[in-house]
Design a protein around this motif. Structure first.
Motif, PDB file in Angstrom:
ATOM      1  N   TYR A 182       0.838  -1.192   0.000  1.00 26.12           N
ATOM      2  CA  TYR A 182       0.000   0.000   0.000  1.00 26.12           C
ATOM      3  C   TYR A 182       0.878   1.250   0.000  1.00 26.12           C
ATOM      4  O   TYR A 182       1.761   1.406   0.842  1.00 26.12           O
ATOM      5  CB  TYR A 182      -0.921  -0.009   1.222  1.00 26.12           C
ATOM      6  CG  TYR A 182      -1.634   1.299   1.495  1.00 26.12           C
ATOM      7  CD1 TYR A 182      -2.107   2.113   0.469  1.00 26.12           C
ATOM      8  CD2 TYR A 182      -1.859   1.724   2.805  1.00 26.12           C
ATOM      9  CE1 TYR A 182      -2.755   3.305   0.725  1.00 26.12           C
ATOM     10  CE2 TYR A 182      -2.518   2.919   3.077  1.00 26.12           C
ATOM     11  CZ  TYR A 182      -2.946   3.705   2.031  1.00 26.12           C
ATOM     12  OH  TYR A 182      -3.583   4.892   2.285  1.00 26.12           O
ATOM     13  N   ALA A 222       0.549   5.542  -0.187  1.00 26.15           N
ATOM     14  CA  ALA A 222      -0.336   6.694  -0.059  1.00 26.15           C
ATOM     15  C   ALA A 222       0.338   7.932  -0.645  1.00 26.15           C
ATOM     16  O   ALA A 222       1.485   8.243  -0.305  1.00 26.15           O
ATOM     17  CB  ALA A 222      -0.678   6.934   1.413  1.00 26.15           C
ATOM     18  N   THR A 271      -3.158  13.307   4.200  1.00 26.38           N
ATOM     19  CA  THR A 271      -2.625  11.955   4.101  1.00 26.38           C
ATOM     20  C   THR A 271      -1.358  11.805   4.936  1.00 26.38           C
ATOM     21  O   THR A 271      -1.086  10.732   5.476  1.00 26.38           O
ATOM     22  CB  THR A 271      -2.347  11.600   2.634  1.00 26.38           C
ATOM     23  OG1 THR A 271      -3.574  11.690   1.894  1.00 26.38           O
ATOM     24  CG2 THR A 271      -1.794  10.194   2.487  1.00 26.38           C
ATOM     25  N   ALA A 308      -4.241   7.390   6.615  1.00 28.63           N
ATOM     26  CA  ALA A 308      -3.536   6.403   5.792  1.00 28.63           C
ATOM     27  C   ALA A 308      -2.806   5.397   6.674  1.00 28.63           C
ATOM     28  O   ALA A 308      -2.805   4.192   6.389  1.00 28.63           O
ATOM     29  CB  ALA A 308      -2.562   7.107   4.847  1.00 28.63           C
ATOM     30  N   THR A 353      -3.631   5.155  -2.599  1.00 28.20           N
ATOM     31  CA  THR A 353      -4.619   6.204  -2.368  1.00 28.20           C
ATOM     32  C   THR A 353      -4.025   7.519  -2.854  1.00 28.20           C
ATOM     33  O   THR A 353      -2.846   7.805  -2.626  1.00 28.20           O
ATOM     34  CB  THR A 353      -5.016   6.317  -0.890  1.00 28.20           C
ATOM     35  OG1 THR A 353      -3.851   6.450  -0.065  1.00 28.20           O
ATOM     36  CG2 THR A 353      -5.797   5.082  -0.455  1.00 28.20           C
ATOM     37  N   VAL A 371      -5.005  11.507  -2.725  1.00 21.93           N
ATOM     38  CA  VAL A 371      -5.893  12.527  -2.173  1.00 21.93           C
ATOM     39  C   VAL A 371      -5.146  13.855  -2.182  1.00 21.93           C
ATOM     40  O   VAL A 371      -4.179  14.043  -1.435  1.00 21.93           O
ATOM     41  CB  VAL A 371      -6.337  12.176  -0.742  1.00 21.93           C
ATOM     42  CG1 VAL A 371      -7.264  13.268  -0.202  1.00 21.93           C
ATOM     43  CG2 VAL A 371      -7.039  10.825  -0.706  1.00 21.93           C
ATOM     44  N   VAL A 396      -6.858   1.755  -6.978  1.00 23.43           N
ATOM     45  CA  VAL A 396      -6.687   3.136  -6.546  1.00 23.43           C
ATOM     46  C   VAL A 396      -7.963   3.617  -5.880  1.00 23.43           C
ATOM     47  O   VAL A 396      -9.075   3.342  -6.359  1.00 23.43           O
ATOM     48  CB  VAL A 396      -6.319   4.046  -7.729  1.00 23.43           C
ATOM     49  CG1 VAL A 396      -6.204   5.505  -7.275  1.00 23.43           C
ATOM     50  CG2 VAL A 396      -5.001   3.591  -8.366  1.00 23.43           C
ATOM     51  N   ALA A 397      -7.807   4.340  -4.784  1.00 23.35           N
ATOM     52  CA  ALA A 397      -8.943   4.947  -4.089  1.00 23.35           C
ATOM     53  C   ALA A 397      -8.651   6.423  -3.856  1.00 23.35           C
ATOM     54  O   ALA A 397      -7.493   6.827  -3.681  1.00 23.35           O
ATOM     55  CB  ALA A 397      -9.207   4.250  -2.756  1.00 23.35           C
ATOM     56  N   THR A 398      -9.703   7.227  -3.856  1.00 21.56           N
ATOM     57  CA  THR A 398      -9.578   8.653  -3.599  1.00 21.56           C
ATOM     58  C   THR A 398     -10.774   9.118  -2.790  1.00 21.56           C
ATOM     59  O   THR A 398     -11.718   8.344  -2.551  1.00 21.56           O
ATOM     60  CB  THR A 398      -9.469   9.439  -4.916  1.00 21.56           C
ATOM     61  OG1 THR A 398      -9.087  10.793  -4.636  1.00 21.56           O
ATOM     62  CG2 THR A 398     -10.788   9.426  -5.683  1.00 21.56           C
ATOM     63  N   SER A 456     -12.511   9.464 -11.917  1.00 19.72           N
ATOM     64  CA  SER A 456     -12.491   8.146 -11.277  1.00 19.72           C
ATOM     65  C   SER A 456     -13.273   7.130 -12.086  1.00 19.72           C
ATOM     66  O   SER A 456     -12.851   5.971 -12.231  1.00 19.72           O
ATOM     67  CB  SER A 456     -13.058   8.251  -9.859  1.00 19.72           C
ATOM     68  OG  SER A 456     -12.239   9.085  -9.055  1.00 19.72           O
ATOM     69  N   THR A 503     -11.843   3.881  -7.047  1.00 19.08           N
ATOM     70  CA  THR A 503     -12.841   3.862  -5.979  1.00 19.08           C
ATOM     71  C   THR A 503     -12.934   5.241  -5.347  1.00 19.08           C
ATOM     72  O   THR A 503     -11.935   5.782  -4.868  1.00 19.08           O
ATOM     73  CB  THR A 503     -12.462   2.834  -4.907  1.00 19.08           C
ATOM     74  OG1 THR A 503     -12.426   1.529  -5.497  1.00 19.08           O
ATOM     75  CG2 THR A 503     -13.458   2.846  -3.754  1.00 19.08           C
ATOM     76  N   VAL A 539     -12.698   4.439   3.880  1.00 17.83           N
ATOM     77  CA  VAL A 539     -11.935   3.825   2.793  1.00 17.83           C
ATOM     78  C   VAL A 539     -11.985   2.304   2.922  1.00 17.83           C
ATOM     79  O   VAL A 539     -12.130   1.588   1.922  1.00 17.83           O
ATOM     80  CB  VAL A 539     -10.481   4.330   2.797  1.00 17.83           C
ATOM     81  CG1 VAL A 539      -9.683   3.674   1.658  1.00 17.83           C
ATOM     82  CG2 VAL A 539     -10.433   5.843   2.658  1.00 17.83           C
TER      83      VAL A 539
END
Length: 270
Positions: free
Chosen positions: A9, A11, A17, A33, A79, A81, A115-117, A148, A154, A189
């Motif tokens: 992972y 970030a 973050t 995070a 992630t 952000v 990927v997530a935001t 996205s 995500t 998340v």
């Protein structure tokens, strides 16, 4: 990994973050995070985690400084952000800011990462003096959602739940989440990623609390302006940033250890 287990992972982002508001520079920052990494490690002891975020960074700076190192780490979860520092600038360009985010989404997903935001809450609901920024926040959120969708990222819609407006989720500067807020973001998340044991409890309100009204509310606004808004404006006028001369706190993938005072599996119940 295709089965929903994440072992690497990374970030990317700015102060949120990095963890501002959750701990301090003297004792160490934690942040959402870090808390998310702990939730991942609850399931697998061999999870590795890197945090490349640096406070004060604009979206373009995150892309220029963090994307290359992130790709080199070959995450299976990332992630991304960023954008709040952009929308606070006088010459905010929603398309340009979202373009930097989309470039990161594209590069990371093309390499196979999940990927997530996040979308951002309306800052005027937390800081009345910042209400004129509301249209900027929504404009950026709309572009984040569209980018996205194009890249299978995500999106964690934390801003759509009333609990986000509770001052107890925020640090005294009203710009960064406090410890409870960081825990709630990590839980949001986790739910969006369908991590084992996650649920929607992060959306539930805290117990009722009396809030200042009338002269008390005005006094609170004045104290906030003197303690946080004034110094922030001073840095802007001097062309300075809170992130000047700072580096990522965790630039390499390292094993995850549990945060202070948080037993495994309890982070989203804070």
């Amino acid at each position: 990994m295709s089965d929903g287990t994440f072992l690497r992972y990374v970030a990317l982002g700015d102060s949120q973050t990095e963890g501002l508001g959750d701990g301090d520079d003297a004792g160490g920052l934690r942040g959402w995070a870090d808390r998310l990494a702990e939730l991942l490690a609850r399931e697998r002891s061999d999870v590795l985690y890197a945090n490349l975020a640096v406070r004060g960074r604009l979206a373009g700076q995150v892309r220029a400084e963090q994307l290359g190192p992130a790709l080199a780490l070959r995450p299976d979860l990332a992630t991304v952000v960023a954008g709040v520092n952009d929308l606070l600038r006088p010459r905010f360009d929603a398309d340009a800011t979202a373009g930097h985010l989309e470039a990161m989404f594209a590069a990371l997903t093309a390499q196979g990462a999940r990927v997530a935001t996040l979308t951002f809450p309306g800052v005027g609901r937390i800081t009345p003096l910042a209400r004129p920024l509301g249209p900027r926040v929504e404009a950026l959120n709309e572009r984040i959602r569209a980018a996205s969708r194009r890249h299978g990222v995500t999106v964690v819609e934390t801003s759509r739940h009333p609990v986000v407006d509770d001052p107890r989720l925020w640090s005294p500067d009203r710009l960064h989440a406090g410890p409870i807020g960081h825990a709630r973001i990590a839980a949001a998340v986790a739910q969006a990623l369908a991590l084992p044991g996650s649920d929607d409890s992060w959306t539930r309100p805290l117990p009722p609390q009396a809030l200042p009204s009338g002269l008390g509310a005005v006094a609170a606004e004045l104290r906030w302006a003197g303690s946080f808004l004034g110094p922030w404006l001073g840095r802007r006028l001097r062309g300075r940033s809170s992130g000047d001369d700072r580096r990522a706190k965790r630039p390499e993938l390292l094993p995850v250890t549990a945060g202070p005072g948080t037993p495994p599996g309890t982070a989203w119940r804070a």
